[in-house]
Design a protein around this motif. Structure first.
Motif, PDB file in Angstrom:
ATOM      1  N   THR A 137       0.835  -1.208   0.000  1.00  0.00           N
ATOM      2  CA  THR A 137       0.000   0.000   0.000  1.00  0.00           C
ATOM      3  C   THR A 137       0.863   1.250   0.000  1.00  0.00           C
ATOM      4  O   THR A 137       0.574   2.226  -0.713  1.00  0.00           O
ATOM      5  N   ASN A 138       1.942   1.239   0.794  1.00  0.00           N
ATOM      6  CA  ASN A 138       2.854   2.383   0.803  1.00  0.00           C
ATOM      7  C   ASN A 138       3.455   2.625  -0.574  1.00  0.00           C
ATOM      8  O   ASN A 138       3.585   3.770  -1.024  1.00  0.00           O
ATOM      9  N   VAL A 139       3.850   1.539  -1.234  1.00  0.00           N
ATOM     10  CA  VAL A 139       4.477   1.679  -2.547  1.00  0.00           C
ATOM     11  C   VAL A 139       3.485   2.216  -3.568  1.00  0.00           C
ATOM     12  O   VAL A 139       3.806   3.106  -4.363  1.00  0.00           O
ATOM     13  N   VAL A 140       2.259   1.687  -3.551  1.00  0.00           N
ATOM     14  CA  VAL A 140       1.234   2.191  -4.469  1.00  0.00           C
ATOM     15  C   VAL A 140       0.954   3.664  -4.184  1.00  0.00           C
ATOM     16  O   VAL A 140       0.794   4.464  -5.113  1.00  0.00           O
ATOM     17  N   THR A 141       0.919   4.026  -2.908  1.00  0.00           N
ATOM     18  CA  THR A 141       0.702   5.430  -2.554  1.00  0.00           C
ATOM     19  C   THR A 141       1.786   6.306  -3.158  1.00  0.00           C
ATOM     20  O   THR A 141       1.501   7.379  -3.721  1.00  0.00           O
ATOM     21  N   PHE A 142       3.032   5.861  -3.070  1.00  0.00           N
ATOM     22  CA  PHE A 142       4.111   6.690  -3.589  1.00  0.00           C
ATOM     23  C   PHE A 142       4.088   6.788  -5.100  1.00  0.00           C
ATOM     24  O   PHE A 142       4.181   7.889  -5.664  1.00  0.00           O
ATOM     25  N   PHE A 143       4.004   5.659  -5.804  1.00  0.00           N
ATOM     26  CA  PHE A 143       4.141   5.782  -7.257  1.00  0.00           C
ATOM     27  C   PHE A 143       2.904   6.381  -7.924  1.00  0.00           C
ATOM     28  O   PHE A 143       2.969   6.777  -9.088  1.00  0.00           O
ATOM     29  N   THR A 144       1.787   6.487  -7.197  1.00  0.00           N
ATOM     30  CA  THR A 144       0.628   7.166  -7.770  1.00  0.00           C
ATOM     31  C   THR A 144       0.548   8.636  -7.350  1.00  0.00           C
ATOM     32  O   THR A 144       0.091   9.472  -8.126  1.00  0.00           O
ATOM     33  N   TRP A 157       3.412  13.673   5.993  1.00  0.00           N
ATOM     34  CA  TRP A 157       3.682  13.236   4.630  1.00  0.00           C
ATOM     35  C   TRP A 157       4.839  14.042   4.044  1.00  0.00           C
ATOM     36  O   TRP A 157       4.993  15.239   4.327  1.00  0.00           O
ATOM     37  N   ARG A 158       5.651  13.379   3.216  1.00  0.00           N
ATOM     38  CA  ARG A 158       6.709  14.049   2.470  1.00  0.00           C
ATOM     39  C   ARG A 158       6.488  13.769   0.999  1.00  0.00           C
ATOM     40  O   ARG A 158       5.963  12.714   0.638  1.00  0.00           O
ATOM     41  N   TYR A 159       6.899  14.707   0.165  1.00  0.00           N
ATOM     42  CA  TYR A 159       6.645  14.565  -1.279  1.00  0.00           C
ATOM     43  C   TYR A 159       7.953  14.510  -2.056  1.00  0.00           C
ATOM     44  O   TYR A 159       8.914  15.230  -1.768  1.00  0.00           O
ATOM     45  N   MET A 160       7.970  13.623  -3.056  1.00  0.00           N
ATOM     46  CA  MET A 160       9.053  13.569  -4.040  1.00  0.00           C
ATOM     47  C   MET A 160       8.426  13.183  -5.374  1.00  0.00           C
ATOM     48  O   MET A 160       7.563  12.304  -5.417  1.00  0.00           O
ATOM     49  N   GLU A 161       8.804  13.845  -6.426  1.00  0.00           N
ATOM     50  CA  GLU A 161       8.237  13.549  -7.740  1.00  0.00           C
ATOM     51  C   GLU A 161       8.531  12.092  -8.101  1.00  0.00           C
ATOM     52  O   GLU A 161       9.693  11.700  -8.230  1.00  0.00           O
ATOM     53  N   PRO A 162       7.477  11.265  -8.256  1.00  0.00           N
ATOM     54  CA  PRO A 162       7.737   9.856  -8.532  1.00  0.00           C
ATOM     55  C   PRO A 162       8.008   9.594 -10.005  1.00  0.00           C
ATOM     56  O   PRO A 162       7.524  10.310 -10.883  1.00  0.00           O
ATOM     57  N   ASN A 163       8.770   8.562 -10.263  1.00  0.00           N
ATOM     58  CA  ASN A 163       8.920   8.049 -11.620  1.00  0.00           C
ATOM     59  C   ASN A 163       7.663   7.245 -11.936  1.00  0.00           C
ATOM     60  O   ASN A 163       7.327   6.283 -11.232  1.00  0.00           O
ATOM     61  N   THR A 164       6.951   7.616 -12.980  1.00  0.00           N
ATOM     62  CA  THR A 164       5.668   6.967 -13.271  1.00  0.00           C
ATOM     63  C   THR A 164       5.826   5.529 -13.762  1.00  0.00           C
ATOM     64  O   THR A 164       4.826   4.822 -13.917  1.00  0.00           O
ATOM     65  N   ALA A 197      -4.763   7.133 -11.372  1.00  0.00           N
ATOM     66  CA  ALA A 197      -4.923   8.567 -11.645  1.00  0.00           C
ATOM     67  C   ALA A 197      -5.029   9.394 -10.370  1.00  0.00           C
ATOM     68  O   ALA A 197      -4.930  10.624 -10.423  1.00  0.00           O
ATOM     69  N   ASN A 198      -5.212   8.763  -9.240  1.00  0.00           N
ATOM     70  CA  ASN A 198      -5.400   9.476  -7.977  1.00  0.00           C
ATOM     71  C   ASN A 198      -4.118  10.177  -7.533  1.00  0.00           C
ATOM     72  O   ASN A 198      -3.020   9.662  -7.711  1.00  0.00           O
ATOM     73  N   THR A 199      -4.267  11.351  -6.912  1.00  0.00           N
ATOM     74  CA  THR A 199      -3.110  12.085  -6.397  1.00  0.00           C
ATOM     75  C   THR A 199      -3.217  12.372  -4.902  1.00  0.00           C
ATOM     76  O   THR A 199      -2.359  13.043  -4.343  1.00  0.00           O
ATOM     77  N   ASP A 200      -4.256  11.865  -4.247  1.00  0.00           N
ATOM     78  CA  ASP A 200      -4.480  12.111  -2.826  1.00  0.00           C
ATOM     79  C   ASP A 200      -4.050  10.876  -2.033  1.00  0.00           C
ATOM     80  O   ASP A 200      -4.679   9.818  -2.139  1.00  0.00           O
ATOM     81  N   PRO A 201      -2.994  10.973  -1.209  1.00  0.00           N
ATOM     82  CA  PRO A 201      -2.526   9.783  -0.482  1.00  0.00           C
ATOM     83  C   PRO A 201      -3.559   9.219   0.489  1.00  0.00           C
ATOM     84  O   PRO A 201      -3.546   8.028   0.788  1.00  0.00           O
ATOM     85  N   ASN A 202      -4.449  10.064   0.970  1.00  0.00           N
ATOM     86  CA  ASN A 202      -5.441   9.606   1.937  1.00  0.00           C
ATOM     87  C   ASN A 202      -6.563   8.787   1.299  1.00  0.00           C
ATOM     88  O   ASN A 202      -7.361   8.175   2.016  1.00  0.00           O
ATOM     89  N   ARG A 203      -6.644   8.759  -0.025  1.00  0.00           N
ATOM     90  CA  ARG A 203      -7.675   7.992  -0.710  1.00  0.00           C
ATOM     91  C   ARG A 203      -7.184   6.628  -1.182  1.00  0.00           C
ATOM     92  O   ARG A 203      -7.976   5.798  -1.636  1.00  0.00           O
ATOM     93  N   VAL A 204      -5.895   6.379  -1.089  1.00  0.00           N
ATOM     94  CA  VAL A 204      -5.329   5.176  -1.703  1.00  0.00           C
ATOM     95  C   VAL A 204      -5.933   3.901  -1.121  1.00  0.00           C
ATOM     96  O   VAL A 204      -6.323   2.988  -1.858  1.00  0.00           O
ATOM     97  N   GLY A 214       3.209  10.328  -5.116  1.00  0.00           N
ATOM     98  CA  GLY A 214       4.474  10.960  -4.769  1.00  0.00           C
ATOM     99  C   GLY A 214       4.645  11.221  -3.289  1.00  0.00           C
ATOM    100  O   GLY A 214       5.684  11.724  -2.863  1.00  0.00           O
ATOM    101  N   TRP A 215       3.655  10.848  -2.465  1.00  0.00           N
ATOM    102  CA  TRP A 215       3.732  11.101  -1.025  1.00  0.00           C
ATOM    103  C   TRP A 215       4.183   9.840  -0.301  1.00  0.00           C
ATOM    104  O   TRP A 215       3.804   8.725  -0.649  1.00  0.00           O
TER     105      TRP A 215
END
Length: 388
Positions: free
Chosen positions: A199-206, A218-225, A281-288, A208-209
């Motif tokens: 779940t953490n990994v899916v949260t990050f690659f979708t 939460w911390r943000y880094m631009e993920p590689n898609t 397509a989601n960008t909200d980590p709290n919805r993952v 970036g958090w």
């Protein structure tokens, strides 16, 4: 690994610093050491890739041959690298999700390097990984590759054998090492850029958090898609057509061109495919977590099998050597932190490295070269260590 030319110079800077008696570094999570000259040669050779290095100049060129092997009637093939001299230990090297699989130049270079320092190296040909898919079936394939290697006394003398895994293959490698038939035989697992919680990994690659734990911000880094489309390809067979074809075409387009238009395909998705697309397509980590629960049951089951965060690591007997880049934009370094915390104290050694982007070196500072040399030293020590 394919680092810049200056990395090799800094590797030798490590040796100079050690000779001058550098003070110990405080405030780091990684265990530090005094790397041997051999470890520095290995690190310099990794920096050189398939190019010239001092290690190549002073050691014979290992053989590389394609072999066929069977385990309980299951047929496989892979590349075996070794010197003519007797190996001191064996290692199964597992690529991450990469189209060239066992023939990826980075993996080939690493296999040659390890063979030069008296490892017998088996690189299994994993079809799923070549197709950019990570599946529960990978666990058995990695386990069978190790079983074959460990059953050859001339390749794993004294039972000294382990697994080296990269990226998404770290999960299957650890799960293989915990299988009852192998748990007392796998001496070590080296994981580079691995994961712990799906779940953490899916949260990050979708989105970036990422964060170290639920109590941290939460911390943000631009993920590689790349990661999200590997996830899509890994699961397309678990949705019904025509969504299966639509998701495959979307993933192929975006892997080739991260900005390629896919709206024309997304508009045609049915409920199953739409649930996958909505997650990607989601960008909200709290919805993952909610979006994951809406995925088809087969996808959720596959994720659960590969999830390490629900496992009892008391069944893992192997020593862990964990390496992770702090600027990894495919799997965040916090995943290796979680894995380090999950195993019994003292069973894992964690090396966090600036200048390591997932599995690619891109310029190391002096102390990061030192840390990476210490990780190499820990791996070289497995050639003589006994059972955990």
């Amino acid at each position: 690994m394919r680092p810049a030319h200056r990395t090799r110079r800094r590797v030798w800077g490590v040796a100079i610093a050690l000779l001058l008696g550098c003070a110990p570094i405080t405030g780091v999570r990684e265990p530090l050491c005094v790397p041997s000259y051999e470890a520095l040669l290995v690190l310099s050779d990794l920096s050189a890739g398939l190019g010239p290095s001092r290690l190549k100049e002073t050691t014979p060129t290992p053989s590389r041959r394609l072999i066929a092997y069977q385990v309980q009637g299951r047929p496989y093939q892979g590349d075996l690298y070794r010197l003519e001299a007797a190996p001191q230990a064996g290692i199964v090297l597992v690529a991450g999700a990469a189209e060239k699989g066992k023939d990826d130049p980075r993996l080939v270079a690493l296999a040659y390097t390890l063979a030069r320092v008296r490892f017998a190296v088996l690189v299994p040909d994993l079809k799923d990984m070549r197709e950019l898919k990570v599946r529960p079936s990978d666990i058995q394939e990695v386990a069978d590759a190790f079983s074959y290697l460990a059953d050859q006394p001339e390749l794993s003398p004294g039972g000294r054998a382990g697994i080296g895994a990269h990226s998404y293959s770290v999960g299957p490698a650890l799960l293989a090492a915990m299988e009852p038939r192998l748990r007392d035989r796998v001496r070590f697992v080296q994981g580079v850029g691995g994961y712990y919680d799906t779940t953490n990994v899916v949260t990050f690659f979708t989105t970036g958090w990422f964060r170290e734990n639920a109590a941290q911000p939460w911390r943000y880094m631009e993920p590689n898609t790349y990661g999200k489309w590997v996830f899509a390809l890994s699961n397309v067979d678990l949705v019904r057509p025509p969504d299966r074809d639509l998701l495959t075409r979307m993933a192929v387009r975006r892997i080739k061109d991260p900005k390629a238009p896919i709206a024309d395909l997304a508009d045609k998705l049915g409920p199953e495919g739409r649930s996958v697309y909505d997650l990607l397509a989601n960008t909200d980590p709290n919805r993952v977590s909610t979006l994951i629960m809406r995925l088809p049951a087969d996808i959720r089951s596959a994720m659960a099998v590969l999830d390490l965060s629900t496992r009892d690591f008391s069944t893992l007997h192997a020593r862990l050597i964990l390496i992770h880049g702090e600027d990894d934009n495919i799997i965040p370094y916090t995943e290796s932190l979680h894995l380090d915390h999950a195993v019994p104290p003292g069973q894992a050694r964690l090396y966090l490295i600036h200048g390591l982007r997932h599995v690619e070196l891109h310029g190391l500072g002096l102390f990061d070269a030192w840390r990476l040399a210490c990780a190499v030293e820990a791996l070289l020590a497995e050639r003589r260590l006994g059972a955990p």
